[in-house]
Design a protein around this motif. Sequence first.
Motif, PDB file in Angstrom:
ATOM      1  N   UNK A  98     -15.861  12.333  -9.154  1.00 32.28           N
ATOM      2  CA  UNK A  98     -17.054  11.274  -9.459  1.00 32.28           C
ATOM      3  C   UNK A  98     -16.340   9.888  -9.240  1.00 32.28           C
ATOM      4  N   UNK A  99     -15.078   9.836  -9.526  1.00 34.12           N
ATOM      5  CA  UNK A  99     -14.470   8.460  -9.502  1.00 34.12           C
ATOM      6  C   UNK A  99     -14.861   7.764  -8.178  1.00 34.12           C
ATOM      7  N   UNK A 100     -14.939   6.265  -8.095  1.00 33.32           N
ATOM      8  CA  UNK A 100     -15.295   5.701  -7.061  1.00 33.32           C
ATOM      9  C   UNK A 100     -14.236   4.529  -6.659  1.00 33.32           C
ATOM     10  N   UNK A 101     -13.987   4.292  -5.488  1.00 33.37           N
ATOM     11  CA  UNK A 101     -13.201   2.885  -5.099  1.00 33.37           C
ATOM     12  C   UNK A 101     -14.080   1.962  -4.294  1.00 33.37           C
ATOM     13  N   UNK A 102     -14.524   1.041  -4.604  1.00 32.76           N
ATOM     14  CA  UNK A 102     -15.513   0.028  -4.070  1.00 32.76           C
ATOM     15  C   UNK A 102     -16.651   0.632  -3.436  1.00 32.76           C
ATOM     16  N   UNK A 103     -17.381   1.646  -4.428  1.00 37.89           N
ATOM     17  CA  UNK A 103     -18.492   2.241  -3.949  1.00 37.89           C
ATOM     18  C   UNK A 103     -18.390   3.471  -3.014  1.00 37.89           C
ATOM     19  N   UNK A 104     -17.186   3.757  -2.843  1.00 38.63           N
ATOM     20  CA  UNK A 104     -16.988   4.991  -2.103  1.00 38.63           C
ATOM     21  C   UNK A 104     -16.108   6.220  -2.859  1.00 38.63           C
ATOM     22  N   UNK A 105     -16.352   7.693  -2.597  1.00 36.47           N
ATOM     23  CA  UNK A 105     -15.526   8.259  -3.570  1.00 36.47           C
ATOM     24  C   UNK A 105     -14.057   8.210  -3.451  1.00 36.47           C
ATOM     25  N   UNK A 106     -13.400   8.085  -4.663  1.00 37.07           N
ATOM     26  CA  UNK A 106     -12.075   7.864  -4.769  1.00 37.07           C
ATOM     27  C   UNK A 106     -11.112   8.689  -3.469  1.00 37.07           C
ATOM     28  N   UNK A 107     -10.306   8.330  -2.878  1.00 38.76           N
ATOM     29  CA  UNK A 107      -9.410   8.784  -1.989  1.00 38.76           C
ATOM     30  C   UNK A 107      -8.457   9.827  -2.751  1.00 38.76           C
ATOM     31  N   UNK A 108      -8.200  10.779  -1.917  1.00 39.35           N
ATOM     32  CA  UNK A 108      -7.178  11.864  -2.536  1.00 39.35           C
ATOM     33  C   UNK A 108      -5.864  11.313  -2.332  1.00 39.35           C
ATOM     34  N   UNK A 109      -5.164  11.832  -3.473  1.00 41.03           N
ATOM     35  CA  UNK A 109      -3.690  11.490  -3.475  1.00 41.03           C
ATOM     36  C   UNK A 109      -3.142  11.815  -2.137  1.00 41.03           C
ATOM     37  N   UNK A 110      -2.231  10.614  -1.723  1.00 42.14           N
ATOM     38  CA  UNK A 110      -1.510  10.573  -0.282  1.00 42.14           C
ATOM     39  C   UNK A 110      -2.717   9.903   0.615  1.00 42.14           C
ATOM     40  N   UNK A 111      -3.836   9.710   0.488  1.00 46.05           N
ATOM     41  CA  UNK A 111      -4.590   9.123   1.622  1.00 46.05           C
ATOM     42  C   UNK A 111      -4.343   7.504   1.472  1.00 46.05           C
ATOM     43  N   UNK A 112      -4.592   6.799   2.306  1.00 43.88           N
ATOM     44  CA  UNK A 112      -4.623   5.265   2.392  1.00 43.88           C
ATOM     45  C   UNK A 112      -6.107   4.639   2.329  1.00 43.88           C
ATOM     46  N   UNK A 113      -6.257   3.420   2.210  1.00 43.89           N
ATOM     47  CA  UNK A 113      -7.442   2.848   1.968  1.00 43.89           C
ATOM     48  C   UNK A 113      -7.129   1.042   2.174  1.00 43.89           C
TER      49      UNK A 113
END
Length: 65
Positions: free
Chosen positions: A12-27
């Motif tokens: 449920x965590x979000x980053x800039x209104x999107x679901x939080x990326x999984x560990x190892x993903x880039x944003x």
Amino acid sequence: MRIRITQAMPEGAQLNGEPWPAEGEEADVPTAQGAHLVASGIAEEVPDEPPRSGRKSRPKGGTGA
């Protein structure tokens, strides 16, 4: 700023209104936000380009015969 997530967040965590990326993903995030996440140990900065040494690697050991 491009970052790579180094720690998982709760569902449920979000980053800039999107679901939080999984560990190892880039944003891509604003620079100030990325710097804060990196300083907090939650992410690491992803370099724009991988460094190039200009040297080609050679096989190690012996003459290759």
